[in-house]
Design an enzyme around this catalytic site. Structure first.
Site, PDB file in Angstrom:
ATOM      1  N   LYS A   1       0.912  -0.993  -0.010  1.00 14.35           N
ATOM      2  CA  LYS A   1      -0.070   0.125   0.040  1.00 14.35           C
ATOM      3  C   LYS A   1       0.941   1.313   0.012  1.00 14.35           C
ATOM      4  O   LYS A   1       2.162   1.277   0.255  1.00 14.35           O
ATOM      5  CB  LYS A   1      -0.923   0.001   1.274  1.00 14.35           C
ATOM      6  CG  LYS A   1      -1.817  -1.594   1.272  1.00 14.35           C
ATOM      7  CD  LYS A   1      -2.687  -1.361   0.184  1.00 14.35           C
ATOM      8  CE  LYS A   1      -3.711  -2.634  -0.219  1.00 14.35           C
ATOM      9  NZ  LYS A   1      -3.938  -3.492   0.809  1.00 14.35           N
TER      10      LYS A   1
HETATM   11  C1  PLP Z   1      -5.211  -4.650   1.101  1.00 13.45           C
HETATM   12  C2  PLP Z   1      -6.521  -4.492   0.815  1.00 13.45           C
HETATM   13  C3  PLP Z   1      -7.546  -5.008   2.055  1.00 13.45           C
HETATM   14  C4  PLP Z   1      -6.896  -5.794   3.285  1.00 13.45           C
HETATM   15  O1  PLP Z   1      -5.943  -5.032   3.813  1.00 13.45           O
HETATM   16  P1  PLP Z   1      -4.797  -5.939   4.489  1.00 13.45           P
HETATM   17  O2  PLP Z   1      -3.850  -5.002   5.497  1.00 13.45           O
HETATM   18  O3  PLP Z   1      -4.034  -6.739   3.465  1.00 13.45           O
HETATM   19  O4  PLP Z   1      -5.775  -6.945   5.568  1.00 13.45           O
HETATM   20  C5  PLP Z   1      -9.012  -4.630   2.053  1.00 13.45           C
HETATM   21  N1  PLP Z   1      -9.444  -4.383   0.733  1.00 13.45           N
HETATM   22  C6  PLP Z   1      -8.702  -3.989  -0.180  1.00 13.45           C
HETATM   23  C7  PLP Z   1      -9.371  -3.081  -1.410  1.00 13.45           C
HETATM   24  C8  PLP Z   1      -7.213  -3.908  -0.214  1.00 13.45           C
HETATM   25  O5  PLP Z   1      -6.607  -3.379  -1.166  1.00 13.45           O
END
Ligand code: PLP
Length: 378
Positions: free
Chosen positions: A192
């Protein structure tokens, strides 16, 4: 294979993403490790305070994943067995999994192919007397229209859990995502825009008790000042560590620099990509998006696996985010079928994620564009 070919050509492999962790952050992590307190503690509190400031002073609690933040948000919203939650089929599967996790039923609404986010026009028709909440997803960091979204939610008296996993740093009408709205969940997964390696955060609406959020985060435990404890609700094990929070604090110092670099790289893609390759480009939104990903669609009928392999041969990593989730076995078993959400299926089948991360150079973008021309004109 591709790696060895690249070594021969001495061109480093360009992944589709890579975190930027500086030495100062690494030193701050080492400091936490030496401190004797390595789970949730003062760094988590400082991280929550910093996030709260970014979110206009709203209450923010940190989690060990974005998924955990989403799940706890649904519990806090009172979503459970018998309830329906509306979301998009074009997202990371976590978005729908958490609905199942709390015992509710996901109701999917096809995307708008221009934004690739949930089609707001179709939500009202998907509402029933059992609909309890909406989970909009800001795919690739492009925010769902918050004005229309909340007007629709008000119409059905629905709670909103914004899946802003990809849109930390994005904005709507000049307001940071997270600074307004109902529940807002962020992810700080390694891929992210801002990372804690693994982690997440939940922005709480004013009517929700932060203490209950904390209990749902950690086994339901409530401690009293005299050293006693009680458990009055079933909580999970979702707390962030100070090790992770130290990474997040280091990242926050550079967030504007990271965001600016992503914008510049995205702009360069628009400038340099050969318009005759038949690629369908993402919306060129430089007002709202945080440019979490840059995702063209391959021409209809393309062999995506062959494309990815050919790019890999040229030393370039390509991601796929994401195939439409209702086509996964688990969701087919729940009754979803191919053909149900044609726009999501089409985008899910043709989307490719090009390299985009703050440490990339302009020359890297040019290299990707040259490789695309080579592979697609072949
Ligand atoms: C990354 C992501 C998640 C989950 O986040 P994590 O930290 O990996 O649990 C949920 N929704 C979307 C759209 C994502 O890109």
């Amino acid at each position: 294979m591709s790696r060895s070919l690249n070594t021969l050509l001495s061109v480093p492999f360009l992944p589709f993403t890579r975190p930027s962790i500086d030495e100062e952050t690494i030193a701050s992590v080492a400091e936490v490790l030496r401190s004797g307190w390595i789970t949730s503690g003062p760094k988590v509190q400082a991280f929550e305070a910093a996030l709260a400031e970014i979110c206009g002073g709203r209450t923010v609690r940190a989690f060990n994943s974005g998924t955990a933040a989403l799940e706890v948000a649904l519990r806090l919203a009172g979503v459970g067995p018998g309830d329906e939650v509306i979301t998009t089929p074009l997202t990371w599967v976590a978005t729908a999994n958490v609905i199942l996790e709390v015992g509710a039923s996901p109701v999917l609404v096809d995307i708008d192919p221009t934004t690739r986010n949930i089609d707001l026009k179709r939500i009202e028709a998907a509402m029933t007397s059992r609909t309890k909440a909406l989970i909009p997803v800001d795919l690739a960091g492009l925010p769902v229209d918050r004005d229309r979204l909340y007007a629709i939610a008000a119409l059905g008296r629905l709670r909103v859990v914004e899946d802003a996993a990809q849109s930390f740093g994005a904005s709507w009408n000049g307001q940071a995502i997270g600074s307004s709205g109902d529940f807002v969940a962020f992810s700080f997964h390694a891929n992210k825009n801002l990372t804690t390696s693994e982690g997440g955060a939940l922005v709480l609406p004013a009517d929700i008790d932060a203490g209950l959020c904390e209990r749902l985060r950690l086994q339901g435990v409530q401690r009293s000042p005299d050293g006693g404890m009680d458990v009055d609700v079933l909580g999970g094990k979702f707390n962030l560590t100070d090790v992770a929070a130290a990474i997040g604090l280091g990242q926050l110092k550079r967030r504007h620099e990271f965001d600016a670099r992503r914008r510049a790289l995205a702009a360069r893609y628009f400038e340099r990509l050969d318009p005759d390759l038949g690629l369908e480009l993402p919306p060129a939104d430089f007002n709202h998006s945080n440019w979490h990903m840059f995702q063209p669609l391959l021409p209809a009928g393309s062999d995506r696996a062959a494309f990815i392999a050919a790019m890999k041969e040229l030393g370039i990593g390509i991601g796929v985010h994401y195939p439409a989730l209702h086509l996964f076995t688990l969701y087919r078993r729940l009754g979803f079928t191919a053909g149900q959400f044609p726009h999501a299926e089409d985008v899910g089948a043709r989307t490719v994620t090009l390299p985009l991360f703050p440490a990339m150079s302009d020359a890297d973008v040019d290299r990707v564009c040259t490789a695309l021309t080579k592979v697609l004109k072949h």
